[in-house]
Motif scaffolding. Structure first.
Motif, PDB file in Angstrom:
ATOM      1  N   UNK A 169       8.513 -39.140  -4.796  1.00 39.24           N
ATOM      2  CA  UNK A 169       7.655 -40.322  -4.761  1.00 39.24           C
ATOM      3  C   UNK A 169       7.976 -41.352  -3.702  1.00 39.24           C
ATOM      4  N   UNK A 170       8.904 -41.068  -2.776  1.00 36.01           N
ATOM      5  CA  UNK A 170       9.139 -42.067  -1.731  1.00 36.01           C
ATOM      6  C   UNK A 170       7.892 -42.177  -0.865  1.00 36.01           C
ATOM      7  N   UNK A 171       7.360 -43.401  -0.674  1.00 38.18           N
ATOM      8  CA  UNK A 171       6.136 -43.500   0.128  1.00 38.18           C
ATOM      9  C   UNK A 171       6.413 -43.356   1.616  1.00 38.18           C
ATOM     10  N   UNK A 172       7.707 -43.275   2.004  1.00 39.95           N
ATOM     11  CA  UNK A 172       8.057 -43.332   3.426  1.00 39.95           C
ATOM     12  C   UNK A 172       8.361 -41.979   4.027  1.00 39.95           C
ATOM     13  N   UNK A 173       8.148 -40.924   3.283  1.00 40.02           N
ATOM     14  CA  UNK A 173       8.577 -39.628   3.765  1.00 40.02           C
ATOM     15  C   UNK A 173       7.401 -38.665   3.769  1.00 40.02           C
ATOM     16  N   UNK A 174       7.045 -38.259   4.953  1.00 40.31           N
ATOM     17  CA  UNK A 174       5.928 -37.325   5.096  1.00 40.31           C
ATOM     18  C   UNK A 174       6.328 -36.029   4.380  1.00 40.31           C
ATOM     19  N   UNK A 175       5.448 -35.465   3.630  1.00 38.03           N
ATOM     20  CA  UNK A 175       5.763 -34.175   3.006  1.00 38.03           C
ATOM     21  C   UNK A 175       5.913 -34.250   1.494  1.00 38.03           C
ATOM     22  N   UNK A 176       6.343 -35.425   0.976  1.00 36.61           N
ATOM     23  CA  UNK A 176       6.576 -35.499  -0.470  1.00 36.61           C
ATOM     24  C   UNK A 176       5.285 -35.473  -1.278  1.00 36.61           C
ATOM     25  N   UNK A 177       4.185 -35.871  -0.642  1.00 36.63           N
ATOM     26  CA  UNK A 177       2.920 -35.924  -1.386  1.00 36.63           C
ATOM     27  C   UNK A 177       2.487 -34.551  -1.886  1.00 36.63           C
ATOM     28  N   UNK A 178       3.019 -33.517  -1.236  1.00 38.79           N
ATOM     29  CA  UNK A 178       2.761 -32.145  -1.695  1.00 38.79           C
ATOM     30  C   UNK A 178       2.964 -32.004  -3.197  1.00 38.79           C
ATOM     31  N   UNK A 179       4.036 -32.657  -3.672  1.00 39.79           N
ATOM     32  CA  UNK A 179       4.396 -32.486  -5.082  1.00 39.79           C
ATOM     33  C   UNK A 179       3.631 -33.430  -6.004  1.00 39.79           C
ATOM     34  N   UNK A 180       2.668 -34.153  -5.446  1.00 40.34           N
ATOM     35  CA  UNK A 180       1.766 -34.925  -6.310  1.00 40.34           C
ATOM     36  C   UNK A 180       0.644 -34.030  -6.827  1.00 40.34           C
ATOM     37  N   UNK A 181       0.616 -32.810  -6.314  1.00 39.38           N
ATOM     38  CA  UNK A 181      -0.319 -31.818  -6.839  1.00 39.38           C
ATOM     39  C   UNK A 181       0.335 -31.187  -8.074  1.00 39.38           C
TER      40      UNK A 181
END
Ligand SMILES: Cc1cc2nc3c(=O)[nH]c(=O)nc-3n(C[C@H](O)[C@H](O)[C@H](O)COP(=O)(O)O)c2cc1C
Length: 347
Positions: A169-181
């Motif tokens: 959930x860090x908003x500053x790191x590209x790539x983490x949003x993958x795991x919001x799926x």
């Protein structure tokens, strides 16, 4: 003394220099041990259960303060019930370019776009392996943008700590949003469970959500997925994404007091959803004993904080332990689970 002398001196440095200085001071463990800041640690009324682990206080340090896990023992000795080191990633990372931290003292808030600067697993692991008796009070946060990196951190660190916090959930790191799926998160959590013979307590730290039907629906679906895939608890939540031209990359995560009311609301929503199936750790804007009370009354098992310590200094956890006990005395609460309703008024 801290507020009058040390804090103004620290604030004449830039944000990252002040942090480095405070970390340097914390490297002398006997000083912090001898200050008596743990006087309420050991009071049975403060014992908290998080993901099956027992801590002597519900007040924890949030991830990000000690990214390289250099001073976790001193941080425990400030009076925290538990601390979370990291976030640790597999490889060393330099993070985003500066300026990447902004103080907002008038709002008791911080903005950061650090983006996981850290020394990486290989250099950090030996420090965690030397935690000794502090191990039972330490979680470590891990992350990465692909499953294999996260699994490697998990395999190495899980046997060395009381539990793992998975940061998606860090908003500053590209790539983490993958795991919001939800499907991707389920595969990740289930795969960590498979490599883990010890069944290490596992918390998943979620991004915050807004007070609208769509935000709530998708975030609660993510929370439900994490728990049904095998997580023992949820940390609610990370920083709030925000644009700001003072940061070199133009956006970052907001932390501190402005998050407080949202954290209370999200805690209640998620606690109602997961019930007794998972522990909820509230994180965002906590700075007073009354805030701790409100989180526990909303269904949290414990809280974590970061920004308030930047403004209030190292005696904060000890003050919160004392303050919470005073509130409990006022209503005759004998354990944390007796806490409900609004906090009583204190003079
Ligand atoms: C400078 C800074 C660095 C942070 N780094 C991390 C991190 O590495 N991993 C993480 O999960 N959260 C990180 N956070 C978020 C905090 O753990 C916490 O979720 C957030 O600050 C809200 O709590 P607070 O209002 O008490 O600060 C960081 C926060 C700040 C201010």
């Amino acid at each position: 003394m801290y507020k009058r002398l040390v804090r103004p001196a620290l604030f004449s440095f830039d944000e990252e220099q002040s942090h480095a200085l405070s970390e340097y001071a914390l490297r002398v463990p006997w000083v912090w041990r001898s200050l008596g800041l743990q006087s309420k640690i050991g009071d049975p009324r403060l014992v908290a259960q998080v993901a099956g682990v027992s801590f002597p206080s519900p007040i924890g340090l949030a991830a990000g303060y000690d990214k390289n896990c250099r001073v976790l023992k001193s941080l425990v000795d400030l009076g925290f019930g538990f601390v979370c080191g990291g976030t640790v990633t597999l490889a060393e990372r330099s993070g985003n370019p500066p300026r990447r931290m902004v103080r907002m003292p008038e709002a008791l808030a911080l903005l950061n776009s650090l983006g996981f600067p850290g020394q990486g697993l290989e250099r950090i692991e030996p420090r965690i392996a030397r935690l000794g008796r502090y191990r039972s009070r330490t979680f470590v946060s891990i992350s990465g943008s692909i499953e294999d990196e996260i699994a490697a951190c998990f395999r190495h660190l899980a046997p060395l700590v009381a539990g793992i916090e998975l940061n998606i959930s860090s908003p500053n790191t590209v790539g983490l949003r993958l795991f919001h799926d939800p499907a991707r998160l389920r595969t990740l959590v289930e795969s960590l469970r498979k490599v883990d013979n010890l069944r290490t307590p596992l918390l998943v730290k979620l991004p915050p959500w807004s007070n609208d039907a769509e935000g709530r629906r998708s975030s609660l679906a993510l929370a439900e997925t994490a728990v049904s895939a095998g997580a023992d608890g949820l940390v609610i939540a990370n920083t709030i994404p925000m644009e700001d031209s003072r940061l070199k990359v133009g956006n970052g995560g907001l932390s501190g007091l402005p998050l407080l009311e949202n954290t209370v609301r999200m805690t209640a929503e998620v606690a109602a959803l997961v019930g007794k199936d998972a522990s909820v750790v509230s994180c965002g804007g906590v700075s007073t004993a009354e805030d701790v009370w409100r989180m526990l009354a909303s269904g949290a098992s414990a809280v974590q904080l970061y920004t308030a310590m930047v403004y209030e200094g190292p005696a904060l956890p000890s003050r919160l332990n004392r303050g919470l006990l005073e509130l409990m005395d006022y209503v005759g609460a004998r354990t944390l689970s007796d806490i409900s309703g609004p906090p009583p008024y204190r003079n």
